[in-house]
Design a protein around this motif. Sequence first.
Motif, PDB file in Angstrom:
ATOM      1  N   SER A  31      27.839  25.495 -41.980  1.00  0.00           N
ATOM      2  CA  SER A  31      29.052  26.124 -42.493  1.00  0.00           C
ATOM      3  C   SER A  31      30.088  26.142 -41.390  1.00  0.00           C
ATOM      4  N   PRO A  32      31.369  26.076 -41.798  1.00  0.00           N
ATOM      5  CA  PRO A  32      32.421  26.199 -40.776  1.00  0.00           C
ATOM      6  C   PRO A  32      32.307  27.527 -40.040  1.00  0.00           C
ATOM      7  N   LEU A  33      31.682  28.491 -40.706  1.00  0.00           N
ATOM      8  CA  LEU A  33      31.521  29.794 -40.053  1.00  0.00           C
ATOM      9  C   LEU A  33      30.742  29.659 -38.753  1.00  0.00           C
ATOM     10  N   ALA A  34      29.754  28.715 -38.778  1.00  0.00           N
ATOM     11  CA  ALA A  34      28.885  28.588 -37.628  1.00  0.00           C
ATOM     12  C   ALA A  34      29.192  27.318 -36.862  1.00  0.00           C
ATOM     13  N   SER A  35      30.423  26.814 -37.064  1.00  0.00           N
ATOM     14  CA  SER A  35      30.698  25.472 -36.566  1.00  0.00           C
ATOM     15  C   SER A  35      30.556  25.378 -35.054  1.00  0.00           C
ATOM     16  N   ASN A  36      31.026  26.368 -34.363  1.00  0.00           N
ATOM     17  CA  ASN A  36      31.005  26.244 -32.914  1.00  0.00           C
ATOM     18  C   ASN A  36      29.810  26.940 -32.273  1.00  0.00           C
ATOM     19  N   LEU A  37      28.757  27.116 -33.065  1.00  0.00           N
ATOM     20  CA  LEU A  37      27.604  27.848 -32.544  1.00  0.00           C
ATOM     21  C   LEU A  37      26.347  26.981 -32.647  1.00  0.00           C
ATOM     22  N   PRO A  38      25.409  27.193 -31.765  1.00  0.00           N
ATOM     23  CA  PRO A  38      24.121  26.487 -31.911  1.00  0.00           C
ATOM     24  C   PRO A  38      23.336  27.078 -33.066  1.00  0.00           C
ATOM     25  N   TRP A  40      20.280  28.940 -34.968  1.00  0.00           N
ATOM     26  CA  TRP A  40      19.792  30.267 -34.607  1.00  0.00           C
ATOM     27  C   TRP A  40      18.641  30.208 -33.607  1.00  0.00           C
ATOM     28  N   PHE A  45      19.927  34.820 -28.620  1.00  0.00           N
ATOM     29  CA  PHE A  45      20.296  36.108 -29.205  1.00  0.00           C
ATOM     30  C   PHE A  45      19.535  37.204 -28.478  1.00  0.00           C
ATOM     31  N   ASN A 108      17.544  31.187 -41.963  1.00  0.00           N
ATOM     32  CA  ASN A 108      18.473  30.374 -41.192  1.00  0.00           C
ATOM     33  C   ASN A 108      18.328  28.908 -41.605  1.00  0.00           C
TER      34      ASN A 108
END
Lengths: 178, 1267
Positions: A31-38, A40, A45, A108
Amino acid sequence: MSHHLFLLSPSDTPLYSLTHQSTKPVPSVTSPLASNLPTWSTSAFAGTLTALSGASSATQHTTGGAVRVGGGQDRHVIQMIANAGLDVIEDVMRKENMMYLKSVDKFNEWTISAFITPGNMKFVLLHEGKNDDGIRQFFMDVWELYVKTMVNPFHTAHTRIRSSVFDNRVRASARKHL
Amino acid sequence: MTLEVIFTFPTHPPPRSHSPLSLLRPSQFPLAVIGVASCAQIDSLNSLYSQFDASLGDIFPPGGVYPLVKNCFVFEETEGTENLDPGETFPGLIVVPRIMNRKLHIGTLLGVICSQILAEFGVLIRTLENPLGNEYLNATLMPVLPPLSELPPPLDSLSGPDQAPKFPSHNSQPDVSRPSFTLSAAPNLKRNASSTGNGPHQPPLGIQAQKKRLSTIGVSSSHGRLYKVLGDFFLMAGRTEDAMVWYTEAVQLFKNSHDPLWYACTLEGMATVAIIDAWAIGQGLHNSSSTVKEPWTDVSDKLQQAINLYLRTPAPDNEQIHALLAFLYCGCVLRQTSLLFAIWSSKGWGPLAFTTMLRSATKPYVPPTLEDGNWVNLERLSAITGISRSSISAVLTQMHGPWLLHLGQRERISILTSMATFYASLGYQRKEAYILREVLGCLLDLLVCGREEDGYSQPSGIPPTAGLGIHNLHPVPSASWGAVGVRVSESPSGNESILRLLKYVCKVLGINLDVVGLAQDTLKRTSELPPSLNDYDEDIVQELCEPSGWPELQVGVVREAVAVAEALPDFPTVAQFALSSLKMLQSVLSPGDQYHLYSTATRALITAHRRGDARAVEYWSGRPIVSISIAPLPAIRIPLEKPRSIQHKANDLKPLIKGIADPFLYNPRKAVAGKGNTLVVQNDVLEFVITLQNPYIFDLELQELSLSTSGVSFKSKPVQLVIPAGTLHQVVLSGQATETGTLTIRGCFVQAPGGIAREYILPLYTTEEEERLARKRRTITSENGRSKYPGLEGCRPQKRSSTTTTESSAGTFTFRFLECKVVPDQPLLRIRRSSVTHGALMLYDGEKSTIRITLENVSPIAVDFLHCAFEDSTIVPAQKALAEGNLSVFETYETENSLINNPVFSWDQEEVKVIAHNQNFTLTLGCFGKVGCTNGTIHISYAHTHDPQPQDSDIFYLRQVSYPLTVTVYHMLECSKMDILHFPSYGTSPSGTDNTTKDRFSTLRIDDDDWCLFSLEVRNTYGAPFDVTLERTQDGEATASSTTTIPPGSVSRLVMTIKKILIDEALLSKPIPTLSDRQFVVAQSSLSHREEQAQRELFWYREELFKCVRGRWRETGGARSGVLSFRAQRMTLPMLEAFRKEIAHITLTLCSIHELSEVPYRAAQFYPQANEFVQLTMKVTNLTSSSVVFTVDLETTPLEYVLHEGVLTDLPIGHLQSGESREIATSLCFLTAGHFEISAQVRGFGASETDNRRMARTYITAVVGSG
């Protein structure tokens, strides 16, 4: 695309585990929501907690050095997901008498498929893509291998499986089907 | 129609970062603020107002749109307070007078507030309606309206040909026309359902929106967002129909344009409208269950659509907007979840479900039936509603993803918490535990961050474990004072909850962190309580229980728990967690982890102690004691219990023979008897050997280890020790029993540093105890293989309940403990000196000598009883041979004889005097050299027999002192070739005229043919000469002896005449005796009667021989002397014949027929003439002690030259009394000259020819002359 297989005894103790890296590409629909994140399981975390619990004793002089930095998947998270998946697996198990539980749970990026033997052993597979037939075949192979292992009279339902033959064959089957 | 106002009371104002949501999600913000003040007479309204204003300013940013209405209710404390200055008016300040009907009054006031809010809605809309407002609205993804004052008033001219004119009519209507009570509670309702508290708004900037704004201001912007805002306000005002209209309009517009965020929000609004409508109508909808689609599917679909839209919203480049976007997404997922959950938990779409959704708690409402988490109940709900738990879980899972990292800390915690709560309510404990772990992680992040920021944290690398913020009181350290550390006391509030969370997570994963308890008192000892079976068996149960759970996860979670507790900090709990996990997970923990946990616990306990924390941990490390035993006392101190009866008994030989005469190889009674209570002496130091175990890989420190005893009082000192890693370790505890009686050793008290002492009992492993343990083990192992119940509830609690039931049934079981009997003080003797040098005794074979031993009484108690017993190396083999029973009767006799009559040591029981304190006493003991003896021991038993307690008088206690000796016995004289020869009489005038011979005969006093000759060869194999003497002592004869000196290496033959004897039939018929009264002696010989008789005869004559002949020796020129034993010599039949007297005495005489002429007789030879008849006279005398009928056989050789009268055999003599003689005669004629031998053989009647015993012979020689 990686797969994680756990063979769990009726008391939830893993008797065998396997991490299989498949050559198939990961179906990346992030999702673009998590676009810049690795993803899970690779993100750090609650890093403070990890750092405190892991590095507080011996590695005090290299504080933070023991923390896993990026890179591979956090094995702990994978195990937690597999363990958490047992909730749904047990739920389904009690209602239906199927052995192969296809994609019973998702967490996830991971999909959890399971296979339950009549002896209440649970094979839990964490996978990322869809591969129903392959996974079914794989589970049947593992089951057969497991039954052959259990033929050993010294093997109880709670004995860890350390046989290298078993390991090699499971790996071969994983290469073939996953 | 009743109307309701629904309030939400947020505990916190929305964070400032949420301000971009002000138009997108107005329901997120408080619309009105009501201050509540009480007013006394002296208070001035002015100050109240300014106070209210100031606190409001703190909470809300000055430029924000919300809150729309700010009111402060000032309550009068007393009635009719008129000092309030009515002239001064403050906007929003309302004085509530103290009147009777306050409730109604306040209701009215609230109504006013609601109408004010509605009016404000109107104002807001009017601003947005105008093109500029609309442009602001469309400017960014999450637009913010500048303060209203900066906007130009709405101009009708500016508003284009839109539907704008419509709004006011719609819009203003509710404000004005509706009564103030019609305020809708809708916005609040919606927020309740979402349950996520005060959420943020997403502030992404829509790029295309920006473009629009730049190109055409006001005109070209879509009105979609405006309609959506309008719909929101209508919804909040409770006018759901209008809200729906505007939402529908907005959706139409959004479908064509690309504005997914707003579209999603609109869909959420529509879903909310549906719920509120259903709630408003009430139960009506319940009937529609007949339709194919459930009524809520529509709502659910809308929400799912919204979720997907949120997911597809292009990522904004602003981090804050990104966080808000993620927040909206999560909120939407929660909304969807709570919708499904509410329907599921309230058994379907109905009023209960709506009520559930209305609840304003963060915790989802769970109906009471669900609280026990019964699986059947949960599944029943799923069956009724058609919503499976896994589907709810699947919806909820969507929320968890990497985007959580975008969220702010607090929002993340709240979202994760709600997630965990949902999982818990669904009965998915493992998922809950997983989420809770993440919650803990977030909390810890905050904790640590907060600590670092507060400026008190440590300067150096001390981990945040030590929560003490130490800083210098004086920033500039003064030389005189040094640095003074000051600890900032931290508030422990909330720690408890975090710890509970940790325990819960661990419990789900199968670790009980409470297994090692915390308690207040460190000094309490629980010895009064009866030993509990459960405690005792705990270890067995634990070691056998099969592993459950996921070891790797368990270790990880435990480490985290310890780290969290350390960071709080709560040191006793750190120790509790660490030690509990060591105890629970010992089998799976790696050495590093074990060490880490143990050192953490130790450190934490020390810190806790230093800080004066009263809590202490229970003893944790399993059962440390493996065994307890009494260290054997030194031999001279061991007391022995004896019956009084032996006190005056003479030396008894039986035990000597009977040594190992027990006929049973395994004698259970003996084993039991041997296990009797150990005897210990009062006030003597006792030592107990305690074996301890440490299964861990680190050295286990015990602060205190002491014995737990009951019975008589016992003095002992606890010890402190360290058990090395992974070993069994032995320690010795010593103490004294100060009373007589029974001392019971129950077990040990152990105490770890900083812990509480705990008693571990150690019962004896009696048969019952072993049986019980074995049964317990069997029970557990038989349960182990079965995995009937899946899941967390399945394996763990089931087992526990079953074990408790079995234990309660076995509650009456009693343990047996190690016991020892404490006897009164006893005297103590020691050997002061002895005459034996270096404890080595040198003897010749058969030597008799004495040794002296001096005893000293070193105790204050007098000794009045003394007894010696001996032991030597020849006894045991002899006893063994006897016990085996393979010896012949004869050998048995010899062995017993040697044991009894010739012991190596002997003691003539002298009268023993009292040995008082510090007095000496000398014992004289006899020694006898016996070949084969290599060592011996002298046991001296002594006691103080005077008993002050007469009731106990049938026993008394002995102590023994032993004196071991090395014995060397030289075998120097060898006897051999014992023989007994006939010693015929050759008449009074022997043929030889040799004087020496004559002399020797005379010394031997041979004047009779009743003598025989005893001879023996003696060889001296030693290096020194010995004088050997043979001695004869026979009844009625003078004692004779002959002495020879035998030089080294030579052999001498010793000769002695002895008189023949005849032993009575009566004695001869006795069997060979046994010297002991051994029973069960079964004659093993298969001898015939005759053989047996012969054997007995040999035996008895041999005994008689040894009685009359004795040998002695003496060292030539030395003082040593002893006896020479012939017992090794065998007696043969010819010897017997020679030694035994015949039964009859026969005299043969030849005489001429004519009375006148005698047959000449010279030198035992008769000289008759040939061809003349001579008379042979036989005189037979009965020598036996009874009367016998005799016959006689005559024989002449050569026979053919002799004529005789009648037969020569079986000539009857007749019945002869004892000592009676009779003569018979017969006639012979020698037919030729030469040597004739005439022999006569007398037999008792009935004896066969071969029976030598009943015969007597004699012969004469006749030399027949020719003329």
